[in-house]
Design a protein around this motif. Sequence first.
Motif, PDB file in Angstrom:
ATOM      1  N   GLU A   6      49.048  30.750  12.547  1.00 33.12           N
ATOM      2  CA  GLU A   6      49.951  29.672  12.137  1.00 33.12           C
ATOM      3  C   GLU A   6      50.664  30.048  10.828  1.00 33.12           C
TER       4      GLU A   6
ATOM      5  N   ASN B 199      58.968  17.578  21.178  1.00 30.38           N
ATOM      6  CA  ASN B 199      59.289  18.510  22.262  1.00 30.38           C
ATOM      7  C   ASN B 199      58.642  18.081  23.567  1.00 30.38           C
TER       8      ASN B 199
ATOM      9  N   ASN C 212      54.661  30.264  10.317  1.00 29.01           N
ATOM     10  CA  ASN C 212      55.351  29.586   9.212  1.00 29.01           C
ATOM     11  C   ASN C 212      56.136  30.600   8.375  1.00 29.01           C
TER      12      ASN C 212
ATOM     13  N   HIS D 137      42.995  25.545  18.520  1.00 28.50           N
ATOM     14  CA  HIS D 137      42.203  25.163  17.351  1.00 28.50           C
ATOM     15  C   HIS D 137      41.448  23.875  17.622  1.00 28.50           C
ATOM     16  N   ASN D 138      42.182  22.884  18.161  1.00 27.03           N
ATOM     17  CA  ASN D 138      41.566  21.590  18.467  1.00 27.03           C
ATOM     18  C   ASN D 138      40.399  21.757  19.444  1.00 27.03           C
TER      19      ASN D 138
ATOM     20  N   LEU E  28      48.819  26.945  19.900  1.00 24.96           N
ATOM     21  CA  LEU E  28      47.918  27.436  18.867  1.00 24.96           C
ATOM     22  C   LEU E  28      47.057  26.304  18.335  1.00 24.96           C
ATOM     23  N   ARG E  29      47.768  25.193  18.097  1.00 26.82           N
ATOM     24  CA  ARG E  29      47.036  24.040  17.583  1.00 26.82           C
ATOM     25  C   ARG E  29      46.042  23.534  18.616  1.00 26.82           C
ATOM     26  N   ALA E  30      46.484  23.591  19.872  1.00 22.22           N
ATOM     27  CA  ALA E  30      45.604  23.140  20.958  1.00 22.22           C
ATOM     28  C   ALA E  30      44.327  23.988  20.968  1.00 22.22           C
TER      29      ALA E  30
ATOM     30  N   THR F 299      54.906  19.193  15.656  1.00 21.75           N
ATOM     31  CA  THR F 299      54.390  20.449  15.141  1.00 21.75           C
ATOM     32  C   THR F 299      55.300  20.968  14.023  1.00 21.75           C
TER      33      THR F 299
ATOM     34  N   VAL G 257      46.319  18.323  25.561  1.00 21.79           N
ATOM     35  CA  VAL G 257      45.393  18.464  24.429  1.00 21.79           C
ATOM     36  C   VAL G 257      45.733  17.460  23.344  1.00 21.79           C
ATOM     37  N   ASP G 258      47.065  17.238  23.137  1.00 20.24           N
ATOM     38  CA  ASP G 258      47.472  16.268  22.117  1.00 20.24           C
ATOM     39  C   ASP G 258      47.079  14.850  22.512  1.00 20.24           C
TER      40      ASP G 258
ATOM     41  N   PRO H  40      48.379  18.406  12.402  1.00 21.98           N
ATOM     42  CA  PRO H  40      47.635  19.465  11.713  1.00 21.98           C
ATOM     43  C   PRO H  40      46.701  20.214  12.675  1.00 21.98           C
ATOM     44  N   LEU H  41      46.201  21.345  12.176  1.00 24.74           N
ATOM     45  CA  LEU H  41      45.264  22.125  12.977  1.00 24.74           C
ATOM     46  C   LEU H  41      43.945  21.367  13.148  1.00 24.74           C
TER      47      LEU H  41
ATOM     48  N   HIS I  88      58.149  26.968  16.939  1.00 32.81           N
ATOM     49  CA  HIS I  88      57.611  25.661  17.351  1.00 32.81           C
ATOM     50  C   HIS I  88      56.805  25.766  18.630  1.00 32.81           C
ATOM     51  N   ASP I  89      57.369  26.510  19.582  1.00 35.26           N
ATOM     52  CA  ASP I  89      56.685  26.608  20.874  1.00 35.26           C
ATOM     53  C   ASP I  89      55.375  27.368  20.760  1.00 35.26           C
TER      54      ASP I  89
ATOM     55  N   LEU J 234      59.337  31.354  10.000  1.00 36.12           N
ATOM     56  CA  LEU J 234      60.261  30.234   9.784  1.00 36.12           C
ATOM     57  C   LEU J 234      60.855  30.270   8.378  1.00 36.12           C
TER      58      LEU J 234
ATOM     59  N   THR K 225      41.455  18.364  13.629  1.00 40.20           N
ATOM     60  CA  THR K 225      41.451  17.066  14.319  1.00 40.20           C
ATOM     61  C   THR K 225      41.083  15.943  13.364  1.00 40.20           C
TER      62      THR K 225
ATOM     63  N   LYS L  23      53.532  27.297  18.058  1.00 35.54           N
ATOM     64  CA  LYS L  23      52.601  26.511  17.251  1.00 35.54           C
ATOM     65  C   LYS L  23      51.771  25.529  18.091  1.00 35.54           C
ATOM     66  N   SER L  24      52.414  24.909  19.116  1.00 40.89           N
ATOM     67  CA  SER L  24      51.722  23.884  19.914  1.00 40.89           C
ATOM     68  C   SER L  24      50.442  24.410  20.575  1.00 40.89           C
TER      69      SER L  24
ATOM     70  N   VAL M   2      43.338  31.720  14.375  1.00 39.31           N
ATOM     71  CA  VAL M   2      44.377  30.745  14.731  1.00 39.31           C
ATOM     72  C   VAL M   2      45.119  30.305  13.470  1.00 39.31           C
ATOM     73  N   GLU M   3      44.366  30.069  12.403  1.00 34.48           N
ATOM     74  CA  GLU M   3      44.993  29.660  11.143  1.00 34.48           C
ATOM     75  C   GLU M   3      45.921  30.759  10.616  1.00 34.48           C
TER      76      GLU M   3
ATOM     77  N   ASP N  10      51.759  16.951  26.130  1.00 36.12           N
ATOM     78  CA  ASP N  10      50.683  17.937  25.989  1.00 36.12           C
ATOM     79  C   ASP N  10      49.325  17.262  26.143  1.00 36.12           C
TER      80      ASP N  10
ATOM     81  N   GLN O 247      63.385  29.549  15.263  1.00 37.29           N
ATOM     82  CA  GLN O 247      62.915  28.170  15.165  1.00 37.29           C
ATOM     83  C   GLN O 247      62.168  27.743  16.436  1.00 37.29           C
TER      84      GLN O 247
ATOM     85  N   GLU P 130      59.612  21.494   9.561  1.00 38.03           N
ATOM     86  CA  GLU P 130      60.960  21.628   8.982  1.00 38.03           C
ATOM     87  C   GLU P 130      61.451  20.286   8.450  1.00 38.03           C
TER      88      GLU P 130
END
Lengths: 143, 635
Positions: B468, A78, B472, B436-437, B432-434, A106, A31-32, A128-129, B426-427, B475, A131, B429-430, B464-465, A29, B422, A109
């Motif tokens: 998430e 992933n 969760n 946010h970042n 989403l985090r991006a 991410t 962004v990561d 985490p959300l 996960h898919d 899940l 940075t 979340k990624s 976004v929060e 990714d 599941q 679990e």
Amino acid sequence: MLTTKRVSGGHLTTRLMTNYRSVLLIEDDEVDVLNVRRAFRKRGFTQELNLAKDGIEALSMLENTTTGLPDLILLDLNMPRMGGFEFLKKLKESPFAGLDVYVMSTSSEDTDKDLALELGASGYIIKPLYTDQFADELAQILG
Amino acid sequence: MAMEKSQKRTDEDELLRKMEARIQNGNREEEWNELKAFQEAISGSFLMAKVGLDGHILAVNKLFCEAIGFDEAELVGKAIHTLNSPLVPLEQALNLWEEISSGNVWRGEISKSKKDQSLLWVRATVVPLIRNGEIIQFVGIYLDITKSKRVESDLELFLSMLNQSNDAIQVADIDGRLQYVNQRSVDNLGYERDELIGKYVWEFEKIFDGLEDWVKHFNEVKANPNGMLQDGYNKRRDGSIFPVEVNVKYIVIQDKGYIIAILRDISERQQAQLQLMKNQQLLNEAQRVARISSFEYHSRTNKLEYSENTWRILGLQEDAPILLDKLKENIHPDDLVDLLSDWNNVLENGGLLDKEFRFYDAKDHLNYMRAILRSYVREESTGSRVIGTLQNITSDVITRNQLEKRTRELEQRNAELDQFAQIVSHDLKSPLRAIHNLSDWIEEGLPDLTDENQRNLGLLKKRVERMENLINGILHYSSAGKSKNPSVHFRAMPLLVDLAETIQTSYPAVEVHIGAVPELYCDQTAFEQVIGNLMSNAVKHNSNADPKVEVLYQEESNAHLFTVKDNGPGIDPEYHEKIFKMFQTLLPRDTMENTGVGLAIVKKICDELNWGLTLESEPGLGAEFRVSIPFEPVN
């Protein structure tokens, strides 16, 4: 079964490892990747940062390196072609089995975390959300 | 009775009377010869004995000796009363002696014992001989009536037999008129005997139409020398009717033909037969409905008996005999060996066998059968007796297989769904985090943002929060109640205190009260999740100035009852069902950040573990959630 390097709540509780000189980031990714690079820049980490897009590319880099092996691997779970769990399994059977690997995922679990540690990872970071929070966690590892 | 009979006028009596008259008329010389001739005539026809005053025999004639079986020498000098049979009543013997001793003639029937102990019945006339006004001896003159006596007693016996018979016996002539009926006929038909004699048969026997019909029947019976057996119906005097079985035979009495009928009331037999038939029918019907049949087998005779429904159960041609050896050919070869070995085992050792096997019916269709049988082993010589039932369980097996298949499918689908949740989570979340970042970095890179842009970026990150949190939630919900932890003993109090402290960290103003709680035996993780979620739910929505949460325990007859009570705004009964649904919130998320997953998780866990969950609440009166945890047997 589990290693003693337990983590909880995404915060590393193990003894800090210092003096890493070279880090291999295995992450697909963009962004990561950017996130890690920004953390390096903002926190002034001096280590050399190399990049592989998945497990296969990472293994091939380890095998064909001319500049030496990295001290630390940061591993996503992933990924296309070869994901993090499979890479850990392959690494264990390879000559590079002793390398320190930290999983960044991410997934919150417990099953994922437990499996990663069981497969030989030294630690597990939940991405985490925020940075800044991520940079803090990296700093714990890289010093 | 014997005296009466002796009054009968017969020739012998006449003769005796004459002789008596002469004897009593005296001992005149001129009549002596005539008398002598009489005596000879009598002596040739009657048994005679002369007896002295002391009762000893002085003389007997030849006929007497022949009849009684002793010879003269044995008899003379014997007391005559010793010849009386045991049947002679004492009164009769005394009466005889009294009469003749008083000079009277005694007449009567009396029985004597012969030498061979058999009976000799005689009609006796005993005459005292009187000379000069003195009794000098007695003369007995006897007529042997043994034969007629026998006939008489036979007849008496026969009549008594007829009247005591359990069957009605009737004799009718060719005109259909009753000539004789026995007592049972009287009892059965309810008429007096006199009314029945002369009555026409068709007046009470329903099968005859009238005279013509009767004559036809009469001739038919006449033509059957062995008699005939038929069923009929008799009508009583009161009009009621009962079934009879009639045995008829043609007889001839004094050259006249009659029909003798022996009628048996078969009401009870018919009733029993009817009941038996009804029972049989009921059994057959019940077996049909239940799709079951029954059988019995005797190993010694190799005889198999089975109920009517067996043909239907096995799908074999009806009425074709079912033979054990032939049945084997229809059993699925894969099941046969096993079945035979079990069968032989119970035949030899007795016991219960419950076995399923496949069976080809007459149309070669495969059926599933279940046989349940018990074998009773007797002695070696008598073999064993097996009784059992047979069920066609084809449709049950099909249903069972379908159910198993569906269960497997459902389990697989559930597993897929979990996996899906599941993976999707996960898919999701990624990226989403991006987002946010990236919005973080944009904010950093643009220091001169207007207030509006600054606020919008903040809202963007907030959403976004929230997303998430929702992911969760999915899940957590998908994994809730899944793990099926084993039940353990644990002290609930410290656990509840921990939960309270965790809550008070985020909501320091909340007062938590925990009542006395015993040690529990149940799924500890589930307990923690359920009570924890209810407590945090009670706190989160509590707008009271002095927010309070109470956790109370009560032991019920078969369950632990926990109540989580708050003094919050309360919930309108209209929403009591809704609040347990996934992502259901009662307030806008902007007013109250809440995923709406907590109560859904509580509900899911309670459903999975069969815990009771109820809610009692009114707006403004707080809310009470009750969880009832059934007692579990401890392993």
